[in-house]
Design a protein around this motif. Structure first.
Motif, PDB file in Angstrom:
ATOM      1  N   ASP A   8       0.872  -1.186   0.000  1.00 24.87           N
ATOM      2  CA  ASP A   8       0.000   0.000   0.000  1.00 24.87           C
ATOM      3  C   ASP A   8       0.903   1.229   0.000  1.00 24.87           C
ATOM      4  OD1 ASP A   8      -1.821   2.005   0.283  1.00 24.87           O
ATOM      5  OD2 ASP A   8      -2.537   1.397   2.270  1.00 24.87           O
ATOM      6  N   ILE A   9       1.121   1.815  -1.170  1.00 18.50           N
ATOM      7  CA  ILE A   9       2.076   2.926  -1.269  1.00 18.50           C
ATOM      8  C   ILE A   9       1.585   4.178  -0.540  1.00 18.50           C
ATOM      9  CG2 ILE A   9       3.030   2.125  -3.461  1.00 18.50           C
ATOM     10  CD1 ILE A   9       1.357   4.332  -4.840  1.00 18.50           C
ATOM     11  N   TYR A  32       7.245   5.588   2.795  1.00 16.71           N
ATOM     12  CA  TYR A  32       7.229   6.487   1.643  1.00 16.71           C
ATOM     13  C   TYR A  32       6.700   7.846   2.093  1.00 16.71           C
ATOM     14  CZ  TYR A  32       7.861   2.496  -1.526  1.00 16.71           C
ATOM     15  OH  TYR A  32       8.349   1.399  -2.182  1.00 16.71           O
ATOM     16  N   ARG A  33       7.079   8.895   1.381  1.00 15.80           N
ATOM     17  CA  ARG A  33       6.569  10.219   1.692  1.00 15.80           C
ATOM     18  C   ARG A  33       6.172  10.925   0.395  1.00 15.80           C
ATOM     19  NH1 ARG A  33       9.468  14.834   0.827  1.00 15.80           N
ATOM     20  NH2 ARG A  33       8.107  15.826   2.364  1.00 15.80           N
ATOM     21  N   LYS A  42      10.695   6.018  -8.965  1.00 14.18           N
ATOM     22  CA  LYS A  42      11.649   6.432  -7.930  1.00 14.18           C
ATOM     23  C   LYS A  42      10.880   7.196  -6.863  1.00 14.18           C
ATOM     24  CE  LYS A  42      16.043   8.909  -7.321  1.00 14.18           C
ATOM     25  NZ  LYS A  42      17.018   9.843  -7.942  1.00 14.18           N
ATOM     26  N   LYS A  43      10.766   6.593  -5.701  1.00 21.76           N
ATOM     27  CA  LYS A  43       9.942   7.165  -4.636  1.00 21.76           C
ATOM     28  C   LYS A  43      10.795   7.875  -3.589  1.00 21.76           C
ATOM     29  CE  LYS A  43       6.183   3.796  -5.157  1.00 21.76           C
ATOM     30  NZ  LYS A  43       6.485   3.579  -6.563  1.00 21.76           N
ATOM     31  N   SER A  44      10.154   8.734  -2.791  1.00 18.54           N
ATOM     32  CA  SER A  44      10.822   9.437  -1.699  1.00 18.54           C
ATOM     33  C   SER A  44      10.537   8.722  -0.382  1.00 18.54           C
ATOM     34  CB  SER A  44      10.331  10.885  -1.615  1.00 18.54           C
ATOM     35  OG  SER A  44      10.702  11.608  -2.772  1.00 18.54           O
ATOM     36  N   HIS A  62      14.411  13.253   5.714  1.00 16.72           N
ATOM     37  CA  HIS A  62      13.655  12.974   4.493  1.00 16.72           C
ATOM     38  C   HIS A  62      14.642  12.698   3.362  1.00 16.72           C
ATOM     39  CE1 HIS A  62      10.049  14.657   6.496  1.00 16.72           C
ATOM     40  NE2 HIS A  62      10.929  15.504   7.015  1.00 16.72           N
ATOM     41  N   LEU A  63      14.335  11.693   2.560  1.00 18.93           N
ATOM     42  CA  LEU A  63      15.122  11.414   1.367  1.00 18.93           C
ATOM     43  C   LEU A  63      14.229  11.661   0.159  1.00 18.93           C
ATOM     44  CD1 LEU A  63      17.035   8.123   2.318  1.00 18.93           C
ATOM     45  CD2 LEU A  63      17.872  10.476   2.393  1.00 18.93           C
ATOM     46  N   ASN A  64      14.479  12.765  -0.541  1.00 13.12           N
ATOM     47  CA  ASN A  64      13.646  13.160  -1.676  1.00 13.12           C
ATOM     48  C   ASN A  64      14.229  12.656  -2.989  1.00 13.12           C
ATOM     49  OD1 ASN A  64      12.032  14.531   0.109  1.00 13.12           O
ATOM     50  ND2 ASN A  64      12.007  16.439  -1.055  1.00 13.12           N
ATOM     51  N   ALA A  65      13.367  12.035  -3.794  1.00 13.59           N
ATOM     52  CA  ALA A  65      13.810  11.500  -5.084  1.00 13.59           C
ATOM     53  C   ALA A  65      14.119  12.600  -6.090  1.00 13.59           C
ATOM     54  CB  ALA A  65      12.732  10.572  -5.650  1.00 13.59           C
ATOM     55  N   GLU A  66      13.438  13.746  -5.975  1.00 15.56           N
ATOM     56  CA  GLU A  66      13.599  14.860  -6.925  1.00 15.56           C
ATOM     57  C   GLU A  66      13.429  14.361  -8.368  1.00 15.56           C
ATOM     58  OE1 GLU A  66      13.835  17.856  -5.545  1.00 15.56           O
ATOM     59  OE2 GLU A  66      14.033  16.982  -3.559  1.00 15.56           O
ATOM     60  N   TYR A  67      12.510  13.450  -8.550  1.00 21.40           N
ATOM     61  CA  TYR A  67      12.379  12.715  -9.808  1.00 21.40           C
ATOM     62  C   TYR A  67      12.013  13.596 -10.991  1.00 21.40           C
ATOM     63  CZ  TYR A  67      10.879   8.949 -12.963  1.00 21.40           C
ATOM     64  OH  TYR A  67      10.740   8.106 -14.029  1.00 21.40           O
ATOM     65  N   ASN A  68      11.192  14.609 -10.775  1.00 19.58           N
ATOM     66  CA  ASN A  68      10.737  15.457 -11.890  1.00 19.58           C
ATOM     67  C   ASN A  68      11.663  16.636 -12.179  1.00 19.58           C
ATOM     68  OD1 ASN A  68       8.376  13.975 -12.495  1.00 19.58           O
ATOM     69  ND2 ASN A  68       7.270  14.957 -10.821  1.00 19.58           N
ATOM     70  N   ASP A  69      12.704  16.776 -11.384  1.00 27.38           N
ATOM     71  CA  ASP A  69      13.643  17.885 -11.558  1.00 27.38           C
ATOM     72  C   ASP A  69      14.888  17.388 -12.299  1.00 27.38           C
ATOM     73  OD1 ASP A  69      15.333  20.032 -11.401  1.00 27.38           O
ATOM     74  OD2 ASP A  69      15.551  19.988  -9.225  1.00 27.38           O
TER      75      ASP A  69
END
Length: 351
Positions: A8-9, A32-33, A42-44, A62-69
């Motif tokens: 359950d994400i 997850y956050r 790629k999740k945070s 917090h570990l942020n994926a910054e996936y869209n940047d």
């Protein structure tokens, strides 16, 4: 561990895990956050230290994926920028994350804005309230222009006593109900206005569209008994939105938008203070000359690790191109805001 999270994400409950940093090993809770990012490959992550209770003065990170940047850096550049202009902001650094021996890529490790951060910065004790959704607009009305059923809708108490939420209710009521002369007299007793206006200038410069009604936290300084404000989640900045799409340099107005800002800038002396703060930032911190080397140094540090991130399909040259995007935005945004400042000054004189 990941199997439990992936069942359950949207579950916020932490699962037990072990975190290794160098030669040290820690028992942690892992979850997850974020919102949109949970649907990405790629999740945070949110990490809570359990044994020991704190590491390097932090109980959670917090570990942020910054996936869209594309740059993986806009959040860090923004928070560092706020730090430069004198606004409390979480510190951050890039890390390479491995889970069960497999590289999960480059992440941005962020401080949690909490009582432990206050202690590390030698700041007075105080309640901390997160703006958790778009209802945190300092208004009696929701973003859909309907009357709120709860003035504290959109806010979550991170640290402190529930009774301290009454101070935020008071600020919202004052902002929306007091006559001009009463508001002008009382607002500085509950809000650090100069600090708020400096934060406003930072949001306006970096052009975080969501930053005025979301993506911030409030800190009730126990020594002054006034609220201060801090930024959070600033990946949609420096010329791109939170989805990574290019934004025009004039997308966000010089006065920003939310009810509290509009009320403050109604008064000439507050507006002049804001203009002075913004003018100084445009001359000193928010310039290509100041930021270009900061961006270059950060990107040079990231380049050797880009190819290790299994979720990224980009080369080190992409970072060079993105530096040009960021510098072009700063140049255009700076010029635009200086032009708008002249208009505001003329309104001040002739209005």
């Amino acid at each position: 561990m990941l199997n439990q999270l992936n069942k359950d994400i949207w579950m916020d409950e932490h699962v037990p895990a072990v975190l290794k940093i160098g030669n040290n090993q820690y028992s942690i809770g892992l979850a997850y956050r974020g919102n949109v990012i949970r649907k990405k490959k790629k999740k945070s992550y949110h990490i809570v230290f359990q044994k020991p209770y704190s590491v390097n003065g932090a109980h959670e990170i917090h570990l942020n994926a910054e996936y869209n940047d594309i740059s993986l850096s806009r959040n860090k550049l923004s928070l560092d920028f706020f730090d430069q202009i004198g606004v409390i902001a979480p510190h951050s650094k890039h890390v390479l994350l491995y889970i069960n021996g497999f590289c999960k890529g480059i992440y941005l490790e962020l401080e949690s804005f909490d009582q432990h951060l206050l202690q590390k910065r030698n700041l007075p004790e105080g309640s901390i309230i997160y703006a958790t959704n778009y209802y945190a607009n300092f208004s009696l009305l929701s973003p859909k222009r309907k009357l709120k059923t709860d003035l504290l809708e959109g806010y979550t108490l991170k640290y402190g006593e529930e009774d301290n939420l009454a101070s935020l209710e008071e600020l919202i009521i004052m902002t929306n109900t007091l006559k001009n002369d009463e508001f002008e007299e009382k607002i500085e007793k509950v809000l650090n206005v100069e600090q708020y206006l400096t934060w406003l200038a930072g949001v306006v410069c970096t052009q975080n569209f969501d930053g005025f009604i979301h993506n911030y936290a409030l800190y009730l300084n126990s020594e002054t008994n006034t609220f201060e404000i801090t930024p959070w989640d600033y990946d949609g900045t420096w010329g791109r939105d939170l989805h990574g799409k290019l934004l025009e340099y004039d997308f966000v107005p010089i006065t920003g938008y939310n009810t509290l800002t509009g009320r403050l800038l109604h008064f000439g002396h507050f507006k002049k203070k804001y203009m002075d703060i913004l003018s100084s930032i445009l001359d000193n911190e928010f310039t290509v000359e100041t930021q270009a080397d900061i961006v270059s140094d950060l990107f040079e540090w990231l380049k050797p690790y880009i190819h290790l991130d299994p979720f990224l399909n980009r080369t080190s040259e992409a970072l060079d191109e993105e530096k040009d995007v960021i510098c072009h935005f700063i140049q255009k945004r700076n010029s635009f805001l200086k032009e708008q400042l002249i208009k505001l000054q003329n309104e001040q004189v002739y209005g």
